[in-house]
Scaffold this motif. Structure first.
Motif, short mmCIF file in Angstrom:
data_model
loop_
_atom_site.label_atom_id
_atom_site.label_comp_id
_atom_site.label_asym_id
_atom_site.label_seq_id
_atom_site.Cartn_x
_atom_site.Cartn_y
_atom_site.Cartn_z
N CYS A 493 0.87 -1.19 0.00
CA CYS A 493 0.00 0.00 0.00
C CYS A 493 0.90 1.24 0.00
CB CYS A 493 -0.90 -0.02 1.24
SG CYS A 493 -1.77 1.54 1.51
N VAL A 495 0.49 4.16 0.88
CA VAL A 495 0.41 5.06 2.03
C VAL A 495 0.47 4.26 3.34
CG1 VAL A 495 -0.79 6.87 0.78
CG2 VAL A 495 -2.12 5.17 1.97
N TYR A 505 -2.85 0.30 6.05
CA TYR A 505 -2.72 -1.08 6.56
C TYR A 505 -1.63 -1.18 7.62
CZ TYR A 505 -5.80 -3.04 3.05
OH TYR A 505 -6.90 -3.35 2.29
N LEU A 522 -7.03 -2.19 9.21
CA LEU A 522 -7.18 -1.25 8.09
C LEU A 522 -7.91 0.00 8.54
CD1 LEU A 522 -7.39 -0.51 5.02
CD2 LEU A 522 -9.43 -1.93 4.93
N CYS A 527 -6.38 6.73 2.45
CA CYS A 527 -6.31 5.94 1.21
C CYS A 527 -6.28 6.85 -0.04
CB CYS A 527 -7.53 5.03 1.15
SG CYS A 527 -7.71 4.13 -0.39
N VAL A 528 -5.38 6.54 -0.97
CA VAL A 528 -5.34 7.29 -2.23
C VAL A 528 -6.07 6.55 -3.36
CG1 VAL A 528 -3.25 8.57 -1.63
CG2 VAL A 528 -3.03 6.40 -2.84
N GLY A 531 -5.98 1.09 -5.57
CA GLY A 531 -6.48 -0.22 -6.01
C GLY A 531 -5.58 -1.39 -5.65
N THR A 532 -4.37 -1.12 -5.18
CA THR A 532 -3.41 -2.20 -4.93
C THR A 532 -3.97 -3.30 -4.03
OG1 THR A 532 -1.58 -0.66 -5.18
CG2 THR A 532 -1.12 -2.71 -4.01
N CYS A 533 -4.60 -2.88 -2.93
CA CYS A 533 -5.01 -3.90 -1.95
C CYS A 533 -6.16 -4.75 -2.47
CB CYS A 533 -5.34 -3.25 -0.61
SG CYS A 533 -6.64 -2.03 -0.72
N TRP A 541 -13.67 -4.38 -2.30
CA TRP A 541 -13.12 -3.07 -2.68
C TRP A 541 -14.11 -2.34 -3.59
CZ3 TRP A 541 -11.62 0.70 -5.87
CH2 TRP A 541 -10.53 1.49 -5.51
S1 SF4 Z 1 -6.49 1.41 -2.28
FE1 SF4 Z 1 -5.67 0.02 -0.74
S2 SF4 Z 1 -3.47 -0.07 -1.20
FE2 SF4 Z 1 -4.27 1.77 -2.22
S3 SF4 Z 1 -4.00 3.46 -0.80
FE3 SF4 Z 1 -6.05 2.64 -0.45
S4 SF4 Z 1 -5.79 1.16 1.21
FE4 SF4 Z 1 -3.75 1.53 0.34
#
Ligand code: SF4
Ligand SMILES: Cc1cc2nc3c(=O)[nH]c(=O)nc-3n(C[C@H](O)[C@H](O)[C@H](O)COP(=O)(O)OP(=O)(O)OC[C@H]3O[C@@H](n4cnc5c(N)ncnc54)[C@H](O)[C@@H]3O)c2cc1C
Length: 555
Positions: A493, A495, A505, A522, A527-528, A531-533, A541
């Motif tokens: 993540c 951030v 996280y 979490l 969160c930016v 989408g990674t998580c 998500w």
């Molecule tokens: S989408 Fe998930 S991985 Fe991306 S910044 Fe938010 S919590 Fe972190």
């Protein structure tokens, strides 16, 4: 049922380059078009490197669809393109001019908030004339169905809307593609993750430090041992009065190496090679991150279902042509082709045929072959098979491999400039790490500069972003908080980070009945929305509701 809902001929979801191109083409053909965008402003959710390309072979380019685009919405025309192979302080630079100019009419640097909001204003004017318009702060949360058939969209903020065609230009984290069963969060090796800093430049500094004229720009790419064996590279692009500096890595490689994206970015920012360009002063205006799809693996060969047509990142259409990244131009082409397909189908009184026509156009215009080159499928993928990849890596790093690279000398530059070779590069350490490192060690010169830049800490980076937090409505739910299921997100993540408590996280040990469990927690406030998580952790998500969440000023 049908009479109960508002109806438009076309609904376009998302006002990025794909959505803008689709909406403009529909409106020009007199199609009543409604565009729905979840950000407070178009571009406020978007990130790119970003160089937007106009390809000579492409049937549509952004400036053809939007006259005035280059004067109003982009920054500098990028005319020079270099790649720096790095091993410690040793650097060997190749001019990538030939690869860059291949099939390129022009390429401009852009910042997404400026670009997308300009496009949105144009689109709003055009679509209003056909009885539609563009609405921001509306998140489309799913597909409206009549029986099993897709007939429209549902939203958080509006009643359901019916349409004869729905163009999903909702980007890499497309909820519509998922709802239609056309995309799933499959494997990390199908995605890249990009992290970026926009850095302020004093007036005149770009011209002086990069030796370019007032309206010209330059692109620098970086590969080698800068990134701790993570497969990918870095970039630096000159904007009007800022630099975009970032990294793009294969997500599986970030996950395997347990790498922390912001640290990899800092490795680039603090390399001596950047000393003169950054001028000792470092004022980071914005930190951002996003996933992008790897079109070689996921560009959908048949991106439609019923009345729903996917374009751009939502259809996996993001091409990494070696070190050059092309996503915005493909989104533009696909958006316009999808619209054109609907217009054709409508003129024949058979709007249901739009999807089929769109697929035929993607093939006929050569778009699919650029996105999923046959030579990658036949040769590149073979090189990714474990033992083959290791053998190739070992040969490159051997006495024989080094001697071959030494003997090649500057002729290696022409190999880097071959679009054919770049289109079939296997996604292994060899291309991203080993070859560039060996080139730098065998052919490079040491860089003298002393880089004194201290990039901001992660909490300052997050704290400087604008958020409208949706209290009580988390857009991510952790389904399995066991470290084995979701622990990768702690480092991947952008951030969050190990040893840092303020990001999304975190991992902790929880004691129950004498046993200790390693779990993940979490907090989505910083969160930016990258989408990674959604890929590397076990989550539910979705996007935040319209206008909520992070708001980028630059992108
Ligand atoms: S989408 Fe998930 S991985 Fe991306 S910044 Fe938010 S919590 Fe972190
Ligand atoms: C770090 C990085 C570097 C990159 N560098 C380059 C580069 O140099 N050149 C290049 O061409 N490409 C680059 N790309 C890729 C490029 O940004 C994408 O390929 C491109 O933006 C895709 O365009 P799109 O229109 O498909 O989607 P997007 O630009 O992602 O637009 C999607 C839009 O849909 C909206 N949306 C999403 N979901 C909903 C919903 N449910 N309801 C309403 N609205 C919704 C979003 O808010 C957004 O405005 C880069 C990407 C990254 C992350």
């Amino acid at each position: 049922m049908t009479d109960d809902y508002e109806h438009y001929e076309a609904v376009v979801v998302g006002a990025g380059p794909g959505g803008a191109a689709a909406a403009a083409t529909l409106a020009r053909n007199g199609v009543e078009t409604l565009v729905l965008e979840r950000g407070v402003d178009a571009g406020s959710k978007n990130v790119s490197g970003g160089l937007i390309y106009a390809e000579e072979s492409s049937p549509y380019t952004i400036d053809e669809l939007f006259p005035g685009f280059r004067e109003e919405a982009s920054d500098r025309e990028v005319t020079e393109h270099y790649i720096h192979n790095v091993a410690g302080r040793e650097v060997k630079t190749f001019d990538l001019g030939e690869l860059h100019h291949h099939d390129t009419e022009w390429a401009d640097s852009v910042l997404r908030r400026k670009m997308d909001s300009w496009l949105a204003r144009e689109v709003h004017e055009m679509t209003r004339e056909t009885g539609g318009g563009l609405l921001t702060e509306v998140r489309v949360n799913g597909l409206l169905r009549e029986g099993a058939e897709i007939v429209g969209v549902t939203c958080d903020e509006l009643d359901p809307i019916e349409a004869d065609v729905i163009i999903a230009a909702d980007g890499v984290n497309s909820e519509l593609a998922r709802d239609a069963g056309l995309m799933d969060w499959e494997e990390p090796d199908e995605w890249f993750q990009g992290v970026k800093a926009v850095v302020d430049m004093p007036e005149g500094a770009i011209e002086g430090r990069f030796d370019v004229d007032g309206d010209e720009g330059v692109a620098h790419l970086f590969s080698g041992d800068l990134f701790e064996n993570v497969r990918g590279g870095g970039f630096l692009y000159t904007n009007d009065e800022s630099l975009s500096i970032g990294t793009v890595f294969h997500l599986d490689s970030i996950a395997d190496e347990r790498a922390e994206p912001q640290e990899l970015l800092d490795n680039l920012l603090t390399h001596p090679l950047l000393t003169d360009w950054l001028g000792g002063e470092y004022d980071e205006l914005e930190y951002s991150a996003k996933l992008v799809p790897d079109s070689k693996k996921v560009a959908h060969p048949s991106p439609y279902r019923d009345r729903l047509l996917l374009v751009g990142d939502a259809a996996g259409q993001m091409q990494a042509q070696g070190p050059i990244i092309k996503g915005m131009n493909h989104a533009v082409t696909a958006g316009a082709l999808a619209a054109e397909a609907f217009v054709d189908a409508r003129s024949r009184g058979d709007t249901d045929a739009a999807g089929e026509r769109y697929v035929a156009k993607l093939e006929a215009e050569g778009v699919m072959d650029k996105l999923r080159p046959t030579r990658y499928r036949t040769l590149g993928k073979l090189g990714e098979v474990g033992p083959v990849a290791s053998a190739m890596d070992a040969v490159t790093d051997s006495v024989v491999g080094r001697a071959a690279i030494s003997a090649l000398g500057d002729r290696a530059e022409s190999l880097f400039n071959s679009p054919f070779l770049m289109g079939m590069l296997p996604d292994t350490r060899m291309g991203y790490v080993t070859v560039p490192t060996v080139i730098a060690e065998e052919l490079g010169e040491p860089v003298d500069g002393l880089n004194t830049v201290e990039p901001p800490e992660l909490d300052d980076r997050i704290g400087d972003l604008t958020y409208d937090v949706d209290e009580g409505n988390p857009h991510i739910e952790l389904r399995d908080n066991a470290f084995a299921a979701s622990g990768t997100a702690v480092t991947a993540c952008p951030v969050s980070a190990e040893d840092f408590g303020g990001g999304c996280y975190r991992d902790e040990y929880v004691g129950t009945n004498g046993t200790e469990e390693h779990v993940v927690s979490l907090d989505t406030q910083p969160c930016v929305e990258c989408g990674t998580c959604a890929v590397v952790a076990d989550t539910d998500w979705t996007h935040p509701r319209g206008g909520k969440g992070v708001e980028y000023e630059r992108g």
